[in-house]
Motif scaffolding. Structure first.
Motif, short mmCIF file in Angstrom:
data_model
loop_
_atom_site.label_atom_id
_atom_site.label_comp_id
_atom_site.label_asym_id
_atom_site.label_seq_id
_atom_site.Cartn_x
_atom_site.Cartn_y
_atom_site.Cartn_z
N ALA A 52 130.22 67.25 57.34
CA ALA A 52 130.00 65.82 57.56
C ALA A 52 129.35 65.16 56.35
CB ALA A 52 129.13 65.61 58.80
N CYS A 53 128.39 65.85 55.74
CA CYS A 53 127.74 65.30 54.54
C CYS A 53 128.73 65.13 53.40
CB CYS A 53 126.59 66.20 54.12
SG CYS A 53 125.18 66.20 55.27
N LEU A 54 129.68 66.05 53.27
CA LEU A 54 130.71 65.90 52.24
C LEU A 54 131.61 64.70 52.53
CD1 LEU A 54 131.81 69.60 51.59
CD2 LEU A 54 130.26 68.18 50.23
N HIS A 55 131.93 64.48 53.81
CA HIS A 55 132.72 63.30 54.19
C HIS A 55 131.97 62.02 53.81
CE1 HIS A 55 136.30 64.74 56.15
NE2 HIS A 55 135.62 65.60 56.90
N VAL A 56 130.68 61.98 54.11
CA VAL A 56 129.89 60.79 53.78
C VAL A 56 129.83 60.58 52.27
CG1 VAL A 56 127.60 59.74 53.94
CG2 VAL A 56 128.53 60.99 55.89
N LYS A 57 129.69 61.68 51.53
CA LYS A 57 129.66 61.58 50.06
C LYS A 57 130.96 61.01 49.53
CE LYS A 57 128.65 64.38 45.98
NZ LYS A 57 128.32 65.76 45.49
N ARG A 58 132.07 61.31 50.20
CA ARG A 58 133.37 60.77 49.80
C ARG A 58 133.62 59.38 50.38
NH1 ARG A 58 135.74 66.40 51.86
NH2 ARG A 58 135.23 67.71 50.06
N GLU A 59 132.62 58.79 51.02
CA GLU A 59 132.71 57.47 51.63
C GLU A 59 133.76 57.43 52.74
OE1 GLU A 59 133.17 54.47 48.69
OE2 GLU A 59 131.21 54.87 47.77
N ASN A 60 133.81 58.50 53.51
CA ASN A 60 134.70 58.58 54.66
C ASN A 60 133.87 58.36 55.92
OD1 ASN A 60 136.52 59.19 56.67
ND2 ASN A 60 137.28 61.06 55.71
N GLU A 61 134.19 57.29 56.67
CA GLU A 61 133.36 56.92 57.82
C GLU A 61 133.34 57.99 58.90
OE1 GLU A 61 137.43 56.02 59.11
OE2 GLU A 61 136.31 55.72 57.23
N ILE A 62 134.35 58.85 58.96
CA ILE A 62 134.38 59.88 59.99
C ILE A 62 133.19 60.82 59.84
CG2 ILE A 62 135.71 61.69 58.83
CD1 ILE A 62 136.41 60.38 62.35
N GLY A 63 132.67 60.94 58.61
CA GLY A 63 131.52 61.79 58.38
C GLY A 63 130.28 61.33 59.12
N ILE A 64 130.10 60.02 59.28
CA ILE A 64 128.94 59.49 60.00
C ILE A 64 129.00 59.92 61.46
CG2 ILE A 64 127.76 57.40 60.75
CD1 ILE A 64 127.44 57.92 57.81
N TYR A 65 130.18 59.78 62.08
CA TYR A 65 130.31 60.17 63.48
C TYR A 65 130.16 61.69 63.64
CZ TYR A 65 132.29 55.47 63.95
OH TYR A 65 132.48 54.11 63.94
N LEU A 66 130.74 62.44 62.72
CA LEU A 66 130.64 63.89 62.80
C LEU A 66 129.20 64.35 62.59
CD1 LEU A 66 132.11 66.58 63.12
CD2 LEU A 66 132.53 66.56 60.65
#
Length: 343
Positions: free
Chosen positions: A47-61
């Protein structure tokens, strides 16, 4: 081990044999804990990698994994409680609030993920403003605020704040009819409402990509299958518990024989809810190509660090240096590691 639990305001005892299904309950608790804790730690990393890539799904995950870990950390207490061992009153009441808060926050964030993927696949060029990091943060904060507010209002309505450190929030059997409204609200808004959102989003996504043969839509079909598997796990984990709770709310008040027959099933199905925390990271991290590659990359980096550490320890003990003990800083292309895991 039998436990006498008396309905408030009644002079008759209703004895329940809590040994029924005890080993099954303990097994479910143990399996949920030992699978969920490491799995959700990996899920937080992804999830932290998703957030780093500015992918909103990372916040929910990230929120989902945090809630699942929070629920997992309460499992040892329920394992201990199932053995008939009891801790302090204040700790018991805090665990009760944390358990039920995380139990209903997990479906909320699963729904957020399902709706986000529904908008991304069915309406890829519309509603872009709803698929941003900022929106995900706001929606997550609203989910937390609603859940905590509901618990505060419930504790206030039942006048339990003044008894928080002096009276254990134990269930009385047969169930008190005063809890009927609260239970119906939990069942409708805590289970069936998220279920309806989950079913709608998953069905629309699956129908959107079912008949397509393009390479892009093959990846989308993988996501559709993932959503359907998450839906299946959600129904199996939470469905039996809430159906039993509904039956108890309708038939149990003042009915001791029904309580004696239904309560053992209720305890087993309550333990079953923990499997959702164990299944979520497995499904997401190993059935999602991007997440799986992130984890494989982490494992490669960890293995290289471990080999360098072992080589350094050998040098400290006087062993001759070996160039093979020092892997190149540049790891092999990730595709070589992930090819065998492709779905």
């Amino acid at each position: 081990m039998a436990d006498n639990l008396t309905q408030a305001g009644s002079s008759s005892n209703c004895t329940i044999d809590l040994r029924e299904g005890q080993y099954l309950i303990l097994g479910l608790y143990a399996a949920s804990f030992f699978i969920s804790l490491p799995g959700n730690c990996l899920s937080i990393y992804v999830a932290c990698l998703h957030v780093k890539r500015e992918n909103e799904i990372g916040i929910y995950l990230l929120n989902l994994s945090s809630v699942d870990i929070l629920y997992t950390l309460t499992i040892p207490f329920w394992f201990y409680d199932c053995l008939g061992q009891h801790n302090g009153i204040l700790l018991y009441n805090v665990i009760m609030v944390v358990t039920y808060s995380s139990m209903y926050l997990s479906p909320a964030f699963l729904c957020c993920i399902a709706v986000d993927r529904y908008l991304a696949i069915v309406y890829p060029l519309r509603f872009y403003e709803l698929r941003t990091i900022r929106t995900a943060v706001v929606v997550s904060a609203v989910c937390w605020a609603i859940q905590l507010t509901c618990h505060v209002l419930l504790l206030h309505r039942l006048s339990l704040f003044s008894k928080f450190s002096s009276s254990v929030f134990k269930e009385v059997l047969p169930m008190n009819s005063a809890l009927f409204t609260e239970n119906i609200v939990r069942i409708v808004f805590g289970f069936f409402f998220p279920l309806s959102i989950f079913v709608f989003s998953s069905q629309r996504v699956y129908r959107m990509v079912a008949n397509s043969t393009s390479v892009e839509n093959k990846e989308k079909r993988k996501l559709a299958r993932l959503l359907l598997l998450l839906l299946l796990v959600y129904v199996i984990s939470f469905g039996p518990y809430h159906v039993t709770l509904l039956a108890r709310s309708l038939a149990e008040p003042g009915n001791c024989p029904f309580a004696q027959s239904a309560y053992p099933f209720y305890k087993v199905f309550f333990a079953l809810t923990g499997l959702n925390c164990a299944a979520d990271p497995i499904l997401y991290c190993w059935l999602n190509d991007t997440a799986r590659c992130d984890i494989l990359q982490l494992s490669v980096a960890a293995r290289n660090r471990l080999r360098r550490l072992c080589s350094w320890l050998k040098c400290q003990k006087g062993y001759p240096r070996n160039r093979r003990d020092f892997p190149s800083e540049r790891a092999r292309p990730l595709e070589q590691y992930s090819a065998s895991f492709s779905t």
